[in-house]
Design a protein around this motif. Structure first.
Motif, PDB file in Angstrom:
ATOM      1  N   ILE A 230       0.953  -1.184  -0.009  1.00 32.36           N
ATOM      2  CA  ILE A 230      -0.135  -0.045  -0.034  1.00 32.36           C
ATOM      3  C   ILE A 230       0.904   1.193   0.015  1.00 32.36           C
ATOM      4  O   ILE A 230       0.541   2.367  -0.754  1.00 32.36           O
ATOM      5  CB  ILE A 230      -0.954  -0.074   1.345  1.00 32.36           C
ATOM      6  CG1 ILE A 230      -1.763  -1.234   1.000  1.00 32.36           C
ATOM      7  CG2 ILE A 230      -1.802   1.437   1.193  1.00 32.36           C
ATOM      8  CD1 ILE A 230      -2.895  -1.395  -0.108  1.00 32.36           C
ATOM      9  N   VAL A 231       2.084   1.015   0.739  1.00 30.81           N
ATOM     10  CA  VAL A 231       2.706   2.447   0.868  1.00 30.81           C
ATOM     11  C   VAL A 231       3.434   2.653  -0.657  1.00 30.81           C
ATOM     12  O   VAL A 231       3.489   3.980  -1.079  1.00 30.81           O
ATOM     13  CB  VAL A 231       3.750   2.160   1.799  1.00 30.81           C
ATOM     14  CG1 VAL A 231       4.798   3.456   1.753  1.00 30.81           C
ATOM     15  CG2 VAL A 231       3.472   1.851   3.258  1.00 30.81           C
ATOM     16  N   GLU A 232       4.064   1.656  -1.181  1.00 30.35           N
ATOM     17  CA  GLU A 232       4.466   1.740  -2.648  1.00 30.35           C
ATOM     18  C   GLU A 232       3.428   2.412  -3.603  1.00 30.35           C
ATOM     19  O   GLU A 232       3.554   3.107  -4.297  1.00 30.35           O
ATOM     20  CB  GLU A 232       4.799   0.771  -3.151  1.00 30.35           C
ATOM     21  CG  GLU A 232       5.738   0.744  -4.465  1.00 30.35           C
ATOM     22  CD  GLU A 232       6.091  -0.744  -4.957  1.00 30.35           C
ATOM     23  OE1 GLU A 232       6.438  -0.941  -6.182  1.00 30.35           O
ATOM     24  OE2 GLU A 232       6.055  -1.639  -4.310  1.00 30.35           O
ATOM     25  N   VAL A 233       2.251   1.952  -3.587  1.00 27.68           N
ATOM     26  CA  VAL A 233       1.277   2.269  -4.169  1.00 27.68           C
ATOM     27  C   VAL A 233       0.974   4.014  -4.088  1.00 27.68           C
ATOM     28  O   VAL A 233       0.670   4.630  -5.136  1.00 27.68           O
ATOM     29  CB  VAL A 233      -0.175   1.481  -4.073  1.00 27.68           C
ATOM     30  CG1 VAL A 233      -1.253   2.222  -4.741  1.00 27.68           C
ATOM     31  CG2 VAL A 233      -0.226   0.202  -4.488  1.00 27.68           C
ATOM     32  N   SER A 234       0.780   4.341  -2.782  1.00 28.59           N
ATOM     33  CA  SER A 234       0.684   5.733  -2.669  1.00 28.59           C
ATOM     34  C   SER A 234       1.861   6.709  -3.171  1.00 28.59           C
ATOM     35  O   SER A 234       1.371   7.683  -3.813  1.00 28.59           O
ATOM     36  CB  SER A 234       0.432   5.834  -1.248  1.00 28.59           C
ATOM     37  OG  SER A 234       0.246   7.411  -0.891  1.00 28.59           O
ATOM     38  N   ARG A 235       2.973   6.243  -2.974  1.00 28.55           N
ATOM     39  CA  ARG A 235       4.168   6.883  -3.290  1.00 28.55           C
ATOM     40  C   ARG A 235       4.412   6.805  -5.053  1.00 28.55           C
ATOM     41  O   ARG A 235       4.700   7.840  -5.466  1.00 28.55           O
ATOM     42  CB  ARG A 235       5.438   6.570  -2.782  1.00 28.55           C
ATOM     43  CG  ARG A 235       5.567   6.717  -1.267  1.00 28.55           C
ATOM     44  CD  ARG A 235       6.613   6.327  -0.630  1.00 28.55           C
ATOM     45  NE  ARG A 235       7.107   6.742   0.697  1.00 28.55           N
ATOM     46  CZ  ARG A 235       7.254   7.883   1.134  1.00 28.55           C
ATOM     47  NH1 ARG A 235       7.579   8.990   0.567  1.00 28.55           N
ATOM     48  NH2 ARG A 235       7.145   8.006   2.568  1.00 28.55           N
ATOM     49  N   ARG A 236       3.899   5.857  -5.498  1.00 28.25           N
ATOM     50  CA  ARG A 236       3.882   5.772  -6.989  1.00 28.25           C
ATOM     51  C   ARG A 236       2.908   6.611  -7.774  1.00 28.25           C
ATOM     52  O   ARG A 236       3.088   7.077  -8.896  1.00 28.25           O
ATOM     53  CB  ARG A 236       3.481   4.173  -7.593  1.00 28.25           C
ATOM     54  CG  ARG A 236       4.990   3.393  -7.458  1.00 28.25           C
ATOM     55  CD  ARG A 236       4.504   2.170  -8.244  1.00 28.25           C
ATOM     56  NE  ARG A 236       5.950   1.083  -8.099  1.00 28.25           N
ATOM     57  CZ  ARG A 236       6.808   1.204  -8.941  1.00 28.25           C
ATOM     58  NH1 ARG A 236       6.675   2.117 -10.029  1.00 28.25           N
ATOM     59  NH2 ARG A 236       7.798   0.565  -8.733  1.00 28.25           N
ATOM     60  N   ALA A 237       1.849   7.039  -6.946  1.00 35.09           N
ATOM     61  CA  ALA A 237       0.598   7.698  -7.638  1.00 35.09           C
ATOM     62  C   ALA A 237       1.304   9.307  -7.509  1.00 35.09           C
ATOM     63  O   ALA A 237       0.586  10.139  -8.400  1.00 35.09           O
ATOM     64  CB  ALA A 237      -0.526   7.619  -6.765  1.00 35.09           C
ATOM     65  N   SER A 238       2.250   9.712  -6.849  1.00 32.66           N
ATOM     66  CA  SER A 238       2.839  10.881  -6.765  1.00 32.66           C
ATOM     67  C   SER A 238       3.230  11.389  -8.058  1.00 32.66           C
ATOM     68  O   SER A 238       3.427  12.481  -8.605  1.00 32.66           O
ATOM     69  CB  SER A 238       3.970  10.989  -5.732  1.00 32.66           C
ATOM     70  OG  SER A 238       5.053  10.242  -6.133  1.00 32.66           O
ATOM     71  N   SER A 239       3.690  10.405  -9.090  1.00 32.68           N
ATOM     72  CA  SER A 239       4.004  10.532 -10.540  1.00 32.68           C
ATOM     73  C   SER A 239       3.155  11.101 -11.467  1.00 32.68           C
ATOM     74  O   SER A 239       3.406  11.736 -12.553  1.00 32.68           O
ATOM     75  CB  SER A 239       4.780   9.404 -11.050  1.00 32.68           C
ATOM     76  OG  SER A 239       3.776   8.235 -11.387  1.00 32.68           O
TER      77      SER A 239
END
Length: 404
Positions: free
Chosen positions: A83-92
């Protein structure tokens, strides 16, 4: 002399230690997430769908330049191993920082809940200090969580608000659904004496039209969202769905019924008398008999006669008593069937284990390790219902002829 310097010393110390505005966030730099949907892809990775609120559109203002009204939300998606990776990838994809403090809805797909479970999802959300544990949780039933989040709904501009309001209203009026939040789900996940149940939501209609503005420009939307059953969990995984009387019987046992309608047969005609529940109280107690646990469910129900489709004399106290007895049988049947379904699933969604823990902690220590698989399926459950008719409406005599 020393006393004169105490107050200035305190002031100077406070100035140094106070944080001031070091963590301030400008509104123009934040993307307010109204809802978060979580699915899984073919590779087994998490797919997060973020519903970002457009404040200007929600306020109802027209945006200049294009001549048209902007949609109330913008939706982005991202993929990751957690879930953390999903959230950070959405920043792109987002031009602003994703801000979860106003997230009111969490949607989890039933496919993900069945195969991978929900424990790791709630572990990540519980660790995040920004994510509110009061956010409502629903399971996407026979649809993707992304479809629930992307749907544009009439009346309520934001679909997250539509889901939450619908859930609260059907919980209040019908009694086959319950509104649970993240905190309640986590509490059930970590408790050995209770398993979580979560209301499902599904997309009804044309999923291709659900995320288009045309969907709210017709009197009959081509796609809409509706509550659909209760999802039953065991060890963090979705194992069953409860519908109809099984769902309501479960809500009876959980003392969550606010108002509902119970129909009974009369003089050979099915569901000919409608009884409107106005208040109820469920009390669950437990005791140990010869080393075996026993559960007693005691329910008191009060309500009004809402509809009659057969000749019946509602002015006769004996007739009213007979109707009350039939109501007691019907409610008892619903609860008993719901308990049997839970025992078949080996999932204590009623929290009988917690009740035993409170009443007899020593006995619970011996039972808790094999509670769901060994003791709960065989536990004796006694259901007692007391129903009372308080009013018969504005008429005592129905319009139907042939009344005795």
């Amino acid at each position: 002399m020393i006393r004169k310097w105490i107050f200035p010393f305190i002031i100077l110390t406070s100035i140094v230690l106070l944080s001031g505005c070091w963590s301030n966030k400008e509104l123009t730099d934040l993307a307010f997430i109204g809802a978060l949907g979580i699915d899984k892809n073919e590779e087994g990775r998490y797919v997060g769908t973020f519903q970002i609120v457009n404040p200007g559109s929600v306020a109802g203002g027209m945006q200049g330049g294009g001549g048209g009204e902007r949609l109330p939300v913008t939706v982005y998606s991202a993929t990751g191993n957690n879930i953390v990776e999903v959230s950070r990838r959405a920043s792109s994809k987002a031009s602003r920082r994703l801000y979860y403090a106003h997230t009111n809805l969490l949607v989890i797909s039933d496919e993900l809940a069945k195969e991978q479970g929900i424990t790791t999802i709630f572990d990540a959300l519980d660790r995040d200090p920004e994510f509110r544990n009061t956010a409502t949780v629903v399971i996407a039933h026979n649809t993707k969580a992304a479809d629930i989040v992307k749907t544009i709904t009439p009346i309520d501009k934001i679909s997250a608000n539509k889901v939450i309001k619908t859930l609260k209203f059907t919980e209040q009026r019908w009694g086959e659904h319950i509104n649970v939040n993240i905190h309640e789900v986590i509490k059930s996940l970590v408790s050995p004496g209770k398993e979580p149940i979560i209301t499902g939501f599904r997309l009804v209609g044309d999923s291709k039209q659900a995320n288009k503005n045309e969907n709210i420009q017709e009197t009959t939307p081509k796609a809409t969202l509706e509550a659909s059953g209760l999802a039953v969990f065991k060890d963090g995984k979705l194992i069953d769905w409860l519908q109809g009387e099984n769902a309501r019987g479960t809500v009876w046992g959980l003392n969550k019924i606010q108002t509902t309608e119970v129909n009974i047969n009369w003089k050979g005609k099915k569901e000919s008398i409608g009884y409107q529940v106005i208040r109820q109280k469920t009390k669950v107690t437990a005791n140990m008999l010869k080393g075996k646990p026993k559960i007693l469910i005691n329910i008191r129900v009060e309500g009004d006669v809402g509809e009659v489709t057969v000749p019946v004399n509602l002015t006769d106290p004996l007739v009213l008593m007979k109707i009350e007895k039939e109501l007691e049988k019907e409610i008892k049947k619903e609860i008993q069937n719901a308990v049997k379904r839970a025992q078949k699933n080996k999932s204590d969604i009623f929290g009988f284990g917690e009740t035993i823990h409170i009443s007899d902690p020593k006995a619970w220590k011996k039972l808790k390790h094999n509670w769901n698989d060994v003791y709960f399926p065989k536990i004796e459950v006694d259901v007692k219902v007391n129903a009372f008719i308080r009013r018969t409406g504005l008429r005592n005599k129905p319009y139907i002829s042939g009344m005795n």
